[in-house]
Write a protein that holds these residues in place. Structure first.
Motif, PDB file in Angstrom:
ATOM      1  N   GLU A   1      60.199 -17.197 -27.928  1.00 28.51           N
ATOM      2  CA  GLU A   1      59.891 -18.565 -27.500  1.00 28.51           C
ATOM      3  C   GLU A   1      58.590 -19.060 -28.144  1.00 28.51           C
ATOM      4  O   GLU A   1      58.480 -20.205 -28.571  1.00 28.51           O
ATOM      5  N   LYS A   2      57.611 -18.160 -28.232  1.00 27.77           N
ATOM      6  CA  LYS A   2      56.304 -18.537 -28.786  1.00 27.77           C
ATOM      7  C   LYS A   2      56.428 -18.876 -30.271  1.00 27.77           C
ATOM      8  O   LYS A   2      55.743 -19.777 -30.773  1.00 27.77           O
ATOM      9  N   LEU A   3      57.295 -18.149 -30.982  1.00 27.05           N
ATOM     10  CA  LEU A   3      57.436 -18.372 -32.423  1.00 27.05           C
ATOM     11  C   LEU A   3      58.339 -19.568 -32.734  1.00 27.05           C
ATOM     12  O   LEU A   3      58.345 -20.055 -33.863  1.00 27.05           O
ATOM     13  N   ALA A   4      59.095 -20.004 -31.727  1.00 34.97           N
ATOM     14  CA  ALA A   4      59.965 -21.159 -31.943  1.00 34.97           C
ATOM     15  C   ALA A   4      59.194 -22.444 -31.701  1.00 34.97           C
ATOM     16  O   ALA A   4      59.715 -23.407 -31.173  1.00 34.97           O
ATOM     17  N   GLU A   5      57.932 -22.452 -32.112  1.00 35.90           N
ATOM     18  CA  GLU A   5      57.093 -23.621 -31.867  1.00 35.90           C
ATOM     19  C   GLU A   5      57.538 -24.797 -32.742  1.00 35.90           C
ATOM     20  O   GLU A   5      58.194 -24.620 -33.760  1.00 35.90           O
ATOM     21  N   GLU A   6      57.133 -25.949 -32.321  1.00 34.05           N
ATOM     22  CA  GLU A   6      57.495 -27.172 -33.031  1.00 34.05           C
ATOM     23  C   GLU A   6      56.948 -27.138 -34.453  1.00 34.05           C
ATOM     24  O   GLU A   6      55.827 -26.692 -34.702  1.00 34.05           O
ATOM     25  N   ARG A   7      57.761 -27.585 -35.402  1.00 33.34           N
ATOM     26  CA  ARG A   7      57.315 -27.677 -36.793  1.00 33.34           C
ATOM     27  C   ARG A   7      57.075 -29.150 -37.134  1.00 33.34           C
ATOM     28  O   ARG A   7      57.770 -30.032 -36.637  1.00 33.34           O
ATOM     29  N   PHE A   8      56.069 -29.374 -37.963  1.00 33.63           N
ATOM     30  CA  PHE A   8      55.661 -30.731 -38.295  1.00 33.63           C
ATOM     31  C   PHE A   8      55.962 -31.025 -39.766  1.00 33.63           C
ATOM     32  O   PHE A   8      55.793 -30.157 -40.620  1.00 33.63           O
ATOM     33  N   ILE A   9      56.408 -32.244 -40.044  1.00 30.71           N
ATOM     34  CA  ILE A   9      56.548 -32.695 -41.433  1.00 30.71           C
ATOM     35  C   ILE A   9      55.392 -33.655 -41.695  1.00 30.71           C
ATOM     36  O   ILE A   9      55.226 -34.654 -40.979  1.00 30.71           O
ATOM     37  N   GLU A  10      54.571 -33.339 -42.695  1.00 32.57           N
ATOM     38  CA  GLU A  10      53.368 -34.128 -42.959  1.00 32.57           C
ATOM     39  C   GLU A  10      53.196 -34.342 -44.457  1.00 32.57           C
ATOM     40  O   GLU A  10      53.718 -33.565 -45.277  1.00 32.57           O
ATOM     41  N   GLU A  11      52.458 -35.372 -44.797  1.00 29.92           N
ATOM     42  CA  GLU A  11      52.061 -35.637 -46.186  1.00 29.92           C
ATOM     43  C   GLU A  11      50.604 -35.193 -46.345  1.00 29.92           C
ATOM     44  O   GLU A  11      49.750 -35.552 -45.531  1.00 29.92           O
ATOM     45  N   ILE A  12      50.325 -34.391 -47.366  1.00 35.78           N
ATOM     46  CA  ILE A  12      48.939 -34.016 -47.650  1.00 35.78           C
ATOM     47  C   ILE A  12      48.678 -34.158 -49.145  1.00 35.78           C
ATOM     48  O   ILE A  12      49.615 -34.090 -49.969  1.00 35.78           O
ATOM     49  N   THR A  13      47.416 -34.364 -49.501  1.00 39.98           N
ATOM     50  CA  THR A  13      47.030 -34.468 -50.915  1.00 39.98           C
ATOM     51  C   THR A  13      45.955 -33.437 -51.216  1.00 39.98           C
ATOM     52  O   THR A  13      45.126 -33.107 -50.358  1.00 39.98           O
ATOM     53  N   LEU A  14      45.987 -32.943 -52.446  1.00 38.70           N
ATOM     54  CA  LEU A  14      44.976 -31.984 -52.911  1.00 38.70           C
ATOM     55  C   LEU A  14      44.450 -32.421 -54.270  1.00 38.70           C
ATOM     56  O   LEU A  14      45.184 -32.977 -55.087  1.00 38.70           O
TER      57      LEU A  14
ATOM     58  N   ASP B   1      44.791 -37.714 -59.550  1.00 35.06           N
ATOM     59  CA  ASP B   1      43.661 -36.882 -59.115  1.00 35.06           C
ATOM     60  C   ASP B   1      44.054 -35.467 -58.712  1.00 35.06           C
ATOM     61  O   ASP B   1      43.191 -34.615 -58.503  1.00 35.06           O
ATOM     62  N   GLY B   2      45.349 -35.200 -58.575  1.00 27.21           N
ATOM     63  CA  GLY B   2      45.761 -33.874 -58.116  1.00 27.21           C
ATOM     64  C   GLY B   2      47.228 -33.837 -57.781  1.00 27.21           C
ATOM     65  O   GLY B   2      48.080 -34.170 -58.616  1.00 27.21           O
ATOM     66  N   TRP B   3      47.545 -33.455 -56.504  1.00 25.04           N
ATOM     67  CA  TRP B   3      48.946 -33.339 -56.090  1.00 25.04           C
ATOM     68  C   TRP B   3      49.143 -33.990 -54.737  1.00 25.04           C
ATOM     69  O   TRP B   3      48.229 -34.017 -53.898  1.00 25.04           O
ATOM     70  N   SER B   4      50.355 -34.451 -54.522  1.00 25.82           N
ATOM     71  CA  SER B   4      50.757 -34.954 -53.213  1.00 25.82           C
ATOM     72  C   SER B   4      51.946 -34.119 -52.738  1.00 25.82           C
ATOM     73  O   SER B   4      52.867 -33.849 -53.525  1.00 25.82           O
ATOM     74  N   PHE B   5      51.913 -33.681 -51.484  1.00 30.38           N
ATOM     75  CA  PHE B   5      52.953 -32.795 -50.949  1.00 30.38           C
ATOM     76  C   PHE B   5      53.563 -33.375 -49.687  1.00 30.38           C
ATOM     77  O   PHE B   5      52.889 -34.029 -48.893  1.00 30.38           O
ATOM     78  N   GLU B   6      54.837 -33.067 -49.516  1.00 26.25           N
ATOM     79  CA  GLU B   6      55.461 -33.201 -48.210  1.00 26.25           C
ATOM     80  C   GLU B   6      55.688 -31.783 -47.718  1.00 26.25           C
ATOM     81  O   GLU B   6      56.378 -30.995 -48.390  1.00 26.25           O
ATOM     82  N   VAL B   7      55.074 -31.427 -46.592  1.00 30.24           N
ATOM     83  CA  VAL B   7      55.169 -30.053 -46.102  1.00 30.24           C
ATOM     84  C   VAL B   7      55.818 -30.031 -44.721  1.00 30.24           C
ATOM     85  O   VAL B   7      55.694 -30.987 -43.944  1.00 30.24           O
ATOM     86  N   GLU B   8      56.489 -28.934 -44.445  1.00 32.84           N
ATOM     87  CA  GLU B   8      57.023 -28.678 -43.104  1.00 32.84           C
ATOM     88  C   GLU B   8      56.444 -27.354 -42.640  1.00 32.84           C
ATOM     89  O   GLU B   8      56.693 -26.314 -43.251  1.00 32.84           O
ATOM     90  N   TRP B   9      55.623 -27.413 -41.618  1.00 32.90           N
ATOM     91  CA  TRP B   9      54.937 -26.190 -41.194  1.00 32.90           C
ATOM     92  C   TRP B   9      54.703 -26.174 -39.695  1.00 32.90           C
ATOM     93  O   TRP B   9      54.885 -27.163 -39.001  1.00 32.90           O
TER      94      TRP B   9
ATOM     95  N   ARG C   1      49.288 -24.754 -40.191  1.00 35.69           N
ATOM     96  CA  ARG C   1      48.390 -25.869 -40.457  1.00 35.69           C
ATOM     97  C   ARG C   1      46.936 -25.465 -40.210  1.00 35.69           C
ATOM     98  O   ARG C   1      46.040 -25.768 -41.000  1.00 35.69           O
ATOM     99  N   ASN C   2      46.711 -24.736 -39.115  1.00 38.14           N
ATOM    100  CA  ASN C   2      45.348 -24.288 -38.789  1.00 38.14           C
ATOM    101  C   ASN C   2      44.815 -23.321 -39.834  1.00 38.14           C
ATOM    102  O   ASN C   2      43.644 -23.371 -40.223  1.00 38.14           O
ATOM    103  N   ARG C   3      45.694 -22.415 -40.305  1.00 37.05           N
ATOM    104  CA  ARG C   3      45.262 -21.447 -41.331  1.00 37.05           C
ATOM    105  C   ARG C   3      44.945 -22.168 -42.637  1.00 37.05           C
ATOM    106  O   ARG C   3      43.999 -21.822 -43.341  1.00 37.05           O
ATOM    107  N   PHE C   4      45.738 -23.194 -42.974  1.00 33.23           N
ATOM    108  CA  PHE C   4      45.486 -23.967 -44.192  1.00 33.23           C
ATOM    109  C   PHE C   4      44.122 -24.649 -44.109  1.00 33.23           C
ATOM    110  O   PHE C   4      43.354 -24.633 -45.057  1.00 33.23           O
TER     111      PHE C   4
END
Length: 428
Positions: free
Chosen positions: A371-384, A409-417, A422-425
């Motif tokens: 149950e703990k690992l089935a946490e909600e996943r987020f789709i977000e846009e981030i830039t680097l 200037d770099g990269w744009s990503f769509e991530v699902e995590w 997200r906290n580790r990133f």
């Protein structure tokens, strides 16, 4: 004709002393429990027989001998009566105190750090573990070169790993130790690089890491064996596991995870050992979920839990990594307090009461992990930015990139995590 094996190492007769110093900072454990733990530590070493132990009450430590003259003489009588070879002081002993006590009592002496180093040296199995121990031992030995160790000049073959040379060679020996430390660090860097490659390969397999942590002797290895079917050393012995052992585990939902068993933590773990074994505990630092296994039947379970939390903080384990507290050895708790613990368990979602020995509560624990690992996943846009190539590589290693495009200037990503990813990133 059969012959007796004459190469067998004789038993070393050891005597354990816990100095009870009321003014000692950070003292959390009662003297009787601290002494019992020190005796268990000593029992974890092969070829060592504990023939006696005591709590030595001190108003304050004497700079030269730790103990006052009356206590010195009193202890000496007991050591001679028990034909003791080795005294283990459960606490810090300065190099000068160690030299003087050995001369006064005519025995070899180890303080708490030296004893833990001996156990680490005996338990380490992987190449990295062995190098970590040698590095920590040399750093410890370097601080104690004021001593005359002439009676300890032998290669490690049981005890004596943290022994050293005589006083007349101090400077030459210090240089030799420094050179050896440099060599070990180079070797360790190569081993760590190899482990990093293994971890990178593992990250590409999208299995979460579940790390078992806990005070030594809390029953982590027994739990590990129970749920994975592995046969990791699981004894009623402190520090039974040193190098992390990892196994695949399929949860009730069919989700696959990697379960990691780690070295047990302990109060007053020497600072140099926390640093030396940081790499050995990398699976904890990268875990998606931590299971804090507690011996709930121990009289000082609360103090042990606080010691574990303190070391996790020193290791830099993020507070936002999900954690389940596992109350192990529930079978060893008397009926009345046991009933109260089970009521408390039902009220707290991040708490599981189990017996790794009998299997009680294991199904509930695995369901809670699921149950703990089935946490909600987020789709977000981030830039680097282009300069943040390390973060970009990390995103791909974690298999969280859904789409990527290069910008001016770099990269744009769509991530699902997940939230923990997200906290580790953000911590990179």
């Amino acid at each position: 004709m059969s012959e007796t094996n004459s190469t067998e190492t004789p038993e070393t007769r050891a005597y354990v002393i816990h100095p009870d110093i009321p003014s000692r900072e950070g003292q959390r454990h009662l003297p009787e429990f601290a002494l019992a733990e020190a005796v268990s530590l000593a029992a974890a070493l092969p070829h060592l027989e504990v023939v006696g132990s005591e709590i030595a009450k001190l108003r304050k430590p004497e700079p030269g001998h730790l103990f006052g003259s009356g206590k010195l003489a009193e202890i000496k009588e007991r050591l001679e009566a028990n034909d003791v070879d080795l005294v283990l002081i459960d606490g810090p002993v300065t190099p000068v105190q160690q030299r003087n006590l050995e001369k006064e009592w005519g025995v070899k002496l180890l303080d708490r750090t030296g004893l833990i180093l001996e156990i680490f040296a005996d338990r380490a199995r992987t190449r990295e573990g062995v190098l970590q121990v040698e590095l920590a031992a040399l750093s410890y030995q370097r601080t104690r070169l004021v001593r005359a160790w002439t009676h300890l000049e032998r290669q490690r073959g049981g005890l004596g790993f943290v022994g050293g040379p005589g006083e007349t060679q101090i400077e030459a020996d210090r240089r030799a130790i420094d050179e050896q430390i440099v060599r070990l660090r180079r070797q360790l860097a190569k081993v760590v690089k190899t482990r990093e490659l293994h971890r990178a390969a593992r990250r590409k397999v999208p299995f979460p890491i579940v790390a078992l942590v806990g005070y030594t002797n809390a029953g982590k290895s027994t739990l590990f064996n129970r749920v994975t079917g592995a046969e990791v050393l699981a004894k009623d012995m402190l520090f039974a596991t040193l190098d992390p052992t990892m196994r695949g585990l399929t949860l009730p939902s069919g989700r696959k995870v990697i379960l990691s068993d780690t070295v047990g933590f302990i109060s007053d773990l020497p600072t140099q050992l926390v640093a030396a074994f940081r790499a050995t505990l990398e699976e904890v630092l990268e875990a998606d979920l931590i299971l804090h296994v507690r011996d709930i039947s121990h009289p000082e379970t609360e103090e042990q839990a606080q010691d574990v939390n303190d070391i996790l903080a020193k290791l830099g384990v993020a507070k936002d990594v999900p954690l389940i507290e596992v109350w192990n050895k529930i079978d060893a708790v008397p009926p009345e307090p046991r009933a109260a613990l089970l009521v408390q368990e039902t009220r707290e979602p991040d708490l599981q009461a189990i017996s790794a020995l009998t299997g009680e509560g294991i199904a509930g624990l695995l369901a809670a992990v699921d149950e703990k690992l089935a946490e909600e996943r987020f789709i977000e846009e981030i830039t680097l930015r282009f300069a943040e190539g390390r973060k970009r590589a990390w995103l791909h290693e974690q298999n969280v990139v859904r789409a990527e495009r290069q910008t001016d200037d770099g990269w744009s990503f769509e991530v699902e995590w997940s939230g923990s990813q997200r906290n580790r990133f953000r911590a990179l």
